[in-house]
Design a protein around this motif. Structure first.
Motif, PDB file in Angstrom:
ATOM      1  N   UNK A 188      83.151  -5.021 -50.080  1.00 36.46           N
ATOM      2  CA  UNK A 188      84.120  -4.380 -50.909  1.00 36.46           C
ATOM      3  C   UNK A 188      83.561  -2.926 -51.138  1.00 36.46           C
ATOM      4  N   UNK A 189      84.367  -2.365 -51.990  1.00 43.17           N
ATOM      5  CA  UNK A 189      83.970  -0.833 -52.368  1.00 43.17           C
ATOM      6  C   UNK A 189      84.227  -0.342 -53.793  1.00 43.17           C
ATOM      7  N   UNK A 190      83.426   0.599 -54.359  1.00 43.32           N
ATOM      8  CA  UNK A 190      83.708   1.086 -55.768  1.00 43.32           C
ATOM      9  C   UNK A 190      83.363   2.640 -55.615  1.00 43.32           C
ATOM     10  N   UNK A 191      83.907   3.279 -56.823  1.00 39.54           N
ATOM     11  CA  UNK A 191      83.553   4.668 -56.948  1.00 39.54           C
ATOM     12  C   UNK A 191      82.460   4.697 -57.989  1.00 39.54           C
ATOM     13  N   UNK A 219      69.096  12.893 -62.454  1.00 38.70           N
ATOM     14  CA  UNK A 219      70.423  12.250 -62.358  1.00 38.70           C
ATOM     15  C   UNK A 219      70.596  11.492 -63.466  1.00 38.70           C
ATOM     16  N   UNK A 220      71.669  11.773 -64.160  1.00 40.82           N
ATOM     17  CA  UNK A 220      71.712  10.819 -65.680  1.00 40.82           C
ATOM     18  C   UNK A 220      72.940   9.909 -65.655  1.00 40.82           C
ATOM     19  N   UNK A 221      72.778   8.781 -65.868  1.00 41.41           N
ATOM     20  CA  UNK A 221      73.832   7.806 -66.133  1.00 41.41           C
ATOM     21  C   UNK A 221      74.487   7.314 -64.778  1.00 41.41           C
ATOM     22  N   UNK A 222      75.056   5.965 -64.846  1.00 38.26           N
ATOM     23  CA  UNK A 222      75.883   5.307 -63.731  1.00 38.26           C
ATOM     24  C   UNK A 222      77.180   5.079 -64.233  1.00 38.26           C
ATOM     25  N   UNK A 223      78.074   5.768 -63.539  1.00 36.23           N
ATOM     26  CA  UNK A 223      79.551   5.228 -63.826  1.00 36.23           C
ATOM     27  C   UNK A 223      79.976   4.457 -62.558  1.00 36.23           C
ATOM     28  N   UNK A 224      80.442   3.199 -62.851  1.00 32.72           N
ATOM     29  CA  UNK A 224      81.002   2.518 -61.873  1.00 32.72           C
ATOM     30  C   UNK A 224      82.377   1.985 -62.069  1.00 32.72           C
ATOM     31  N   UNK A 225      83.404   2.473 -61.060  1.00 28.45           N
ATOM     32  CA  UNK A 225      84.821   1.893 -61.180  1.00 28.45           C
ATOM     33  C   UNK A 225      85.040   0.916 -60.078  1.00 28.45           C
ATOM     34  N   UNK A 245      75.689  -4.816 -61.416  1.00 25.59           N
ATOM     35  CA  UNK A 245      75.483  -5.864 -60.443  1.00 25.59           C
ATOM     36  C   UNK A 245      76.476  -7.109 -60.911  1.00 25.59           C
ATOM     37  N   UNK A 246      76.608  -7.184 -62.205  1.00 31.05           N
ATOM     38  CA  UNK A 246      77.565  -8.418 -62.609  1.00 31.05           C
ATOM     39  C   UNK A 246      78.817  -8.070 -62.298  1.00 31.05           C
ATOM     40  N   UNK A 247      79.407  -6.519 -62.646  1.00 35.49           N
ATOM     41  CA  UNK A 247      80.564  -6.526 -62.252  1.00 35.49           C
ATOM     42  C   UNK A 247      81.062  -6.391 -60.734  1.00 35.49           C
ATOM     43  N   UNK A 248      80.129  -6.369 -59.921  1.00 34.90           N
ATOM     44  CA  UNK A 248      80.261  -6.536 -58.318  1.00 34.90           C
ATOM     45  C   UNK A 248      80.525  -7.738 -58.181  1.00 34.90           C
ATOM     46  N   UNK A 249      79.810  -8.704 -58.782  1.00 33.50           N
ATOM     47  CA  UNK A 249      79.970 -10.165 -58.447  1.00 33.50           C
ATOM     48  C   UNK A 249      81.181 -10.645 -58.796  1.00 33.50           C
ATOM     49  N   UNK A 250      81.861  -9.919 -59.781  1.00 26.95           N
ATOM     50  CA  UNK A 250      83.357 -10.414 -60.325  1.00 26.95           C
ATOM     51  C   UNK A 250      84.177  -9.901 -59.537  1.00 26.95           C
ATOM     52  N   UNK A 251      83.918  -8.875 -58.619  1.00 26.00           N
ATOM     53  CA  UNK A 251      85.035  -7.918 -58.001  1.00 26.00           C
ATOM     54  C   UNK A 251      86.268  -8.722 -57.308  1.00 26.00           C
ATOM     55  N   UNK A 252      85.838  -9.604 -56.669  1.00 27.87           N
ATOM     56  CA  UNK A 252      86.874 -10.690 -55.962  1.00 27.87           C
ATOM     57  C   UNK A 252      88.018 -11.084 -56.928  1.00 27.87           C
ATOM     58  N   UNK A 253      87.737 -11.294 -58.083  1.00 24.78           N
ATOM     59  CA  UNK A 253      88.401 -11.836 -59.106  1.00 24.78           C
ATOM     60  C   UNK A 253      89.393 -10.936 -59.822  1.00 24.78           C
ATOM     61  N   UNK A 254      89.012  -9.715 -59.460  1.00 33.66           N
ATOM     62  CA  UNK A 254      89.645  -8.694 -60.566  1.00 33.66           C
ATOM     63  C   UNK A 254      91.052  -8.452 -60.269  1.00 33.66           C
ATOM     64  N   UNK A 255      91.874  -8.681 -61.379  1.00 27.88           N
ATOM     65  CA  UNK A 255      93.211  -8.283 -61.319  1.00 27.88           C
ATOM     66  C   UNK A 255      93.849  -6.833 -61.807  1.00 27.88           C
ATOM     67  N   UNK A 256      92.774  -5.987 -62.349  1.00 31.24           N
ATOM     68  CA  UNK A 256      93.104  -4.674 -62.777  1.00 31.24           C
ATOM     69  C   UNK A 256      91.663  -3.817 -62.721  1.00 31.24           C
ATOM     70  N   UNK A 257      91.844  -2.479 -62.549  1.00 33.45           N
ATOM     71  CA  UNK A 257      90.587  -2.011 -62.542  1.00 33.45           C
ATOM     72  C   UNK A 257      89.587  -2.061 -63.524  1.00 33.45           C
ATOM     73  N   UNK A 258      88.170  -2.054 -63.476  1.00 32.00           N
ATOM     74  CA  UNK A 258      87.264  -2.036 -64.417  1.00 32.00           C
ATOM     75  C   UNK A 258      86.223  -0.942 -64.171  1.00 32.00           C
ATOM     76  N   UNK A 259      85.687  -0.311 -65.301  1.00 32.62           N
ATOM     77  CA  UNK A 259      84.675   0.544 -65.001  1.00 32.62           C
ATOM     78  C   UNK A 259      83.648   0.227 -66.435  1.00 32.62           C
TER      79      UNK A 259
END
Length: 361
Positions: free
Chosen positions: A186-189, A244-250, A216-230
């Motif tokens: 899968x992929x994310x931003x 580099x400061x912070x890591x935003x994951x969508x 890491x936990x969000x990626x493990x749940x990716x297959x079950x997502x029904x809407x975007x999560x960040x």
């Protein structure tokens, strides 16, 4: 139409995965061509945006994690052969978002190093050229298996590139090239703030990392997502003269990458979440500019490394959860499986199987 001479191996993608695999293949004498797409719309590569963290201890009780804990040894060897690639020992401080860094203010006696992504981005193309890797800039429009054997790539400039073996190491863009990839890829931003200088209040440059990353936990749940999560993980690492400061994951539901999220919205979310953390509050308002990249990951944790079933001659090298640790130790094994014959190739393939990788594709 221009047709190039066939290479033993053509690698699509020139980031840390494609680049280190190309160097490993050249060590075995294979002819290698790397194809790299130019950046578009101000986006950067996932390698450029990486923290480059190299923990010297296993992050999980798995064979791959134990192997990845020795990545610094491989980086040192690469630098002995190819010059500075950005690897260096680094001080580490760990923090918890809820309580800040003060309870964990002592330097932790843990083996840790970092690859400066700015140095790697600048030096890797030079190392590839010096090693005899043919580098071609262009966007791959189409992949076609040939009737006898091998593959043919059609590039955006109309040229054609034949390959005996083809490796997809293009991260989040691999599925665009070959849609029939396993659904766990899968992929994310991803996004981070790039600072011009390391924050003075924190003193000497060091890696300031959370005890655990929510990504890491969000990626493990990716297959079950029904809407975007960040979410936002609080971290700070040196990069060139800055940081580099912070890591935003969508993460979006489904398999499509989708368009990059609006930068202003992402930066606002990133800064607000940092400000809400005891550790990040003093840093949230620092001047810096947002950098975004598309990132590939595997929802079950293990990357795709090895031949793709049903597509002879097509190999995968993508979906890493900790690429700067996993890639340098896996690239030599994949190179041996690709470039050698007989018992050495079979031994490398068995090792990849023992790590739980090739059987998953």
């Amino acid at each position: 139409m221009t047709v190039s001479a066939p290479a033993d191996v053509v690698i699509v993608g020139a980031g840390v995965a494609g680049g280190l695999l190309a160097l490993a293949l050249r060590e075995l004498g294979a002819s290698v061509t790397v194809v790299d797409a130019p950046a578009i719309n101000g986006l950067c590569s996932a390698s450029e945006l990486s923290y480059g963290a190299l923990p010297g201890w296993p992050l999980a009780p798995t064979p791959l994690a134990r192997l990845a804990a020795g990545a610094s040894k491989r980086w040192r060897l690469l630098q002995e052969r190819h010059g500075d690639l950005g690897w260096r020992p680094c001080r580490l401080r760990l923090h918890r978002a809820a309580v800040g860094w003060r309870p964990l203010s002592a330097w932790w006696p843990l083996p840790f190093a970092q690859v400066d992504s700015a140095v790697l981005t600048a030096r890797l193309p030079l190392a590839l050229a010096a090693a005899g890797v043919r580098c071609k800039t262009g966007r791959v429009e189409r992949l076609e298996p040939q009737a006898g054997a091998g593959w043919e790539l059609t590039l955006s400039d109309g040229s054609s590139l034949p390959a005996v073996q083809l490796v997809l190491a293009a991260g989040a863009h691999c599925r665009q090239l070959w849609p029939a990839l396993p659904q766990r890829l899968r992929s994310s931003w991803a996004a981070a703030l790039q600072l011009a200088s390391f924050p003075a209040p924190l003193g000497r440059a060091a890696a300031w990392l959370p005890v655990s990353f929510g990504r890491v936990a969000l990626e493990r749940r990716a297959a079950g997502l029904s809407q975007p999560e960040w979410l936002v993980d609080g971290g700070l690492v040196p990069r060139a003269e800055g940081a580099l400061l912070g890591q935003h994951t969508l993460v979006l539901p489904g398999l499509e990458l989708g368009p990059a999220p609006p930068p202003l919205e992402v930066e606002q979310q990133l800064r607000q979440e940092l400000a809400a953390q005891a550790w990040g509050a003093p840093l949230a308002a620092l001047p810096g500019y947002l950098r975004q990249a598309a990132v590939a990951f595997c929802s079950e944790g293990l990357p795709l490394v090895g031949p793709l079933a049903g597509a002879p001659g097509l190999w995968m090298f993508t979906g890493f959860s900790a690429g700067f640790s996993q890639v340098p130790v896996l690239a030599p094994l994949l190179a041996q499986a690709l470039a050698l014959e007989g018992a050495p190739a079979a031994a490398a393939t068995r090792r990849l199987q023992q790590l739980g990788l090739t059987s998953a594709i």
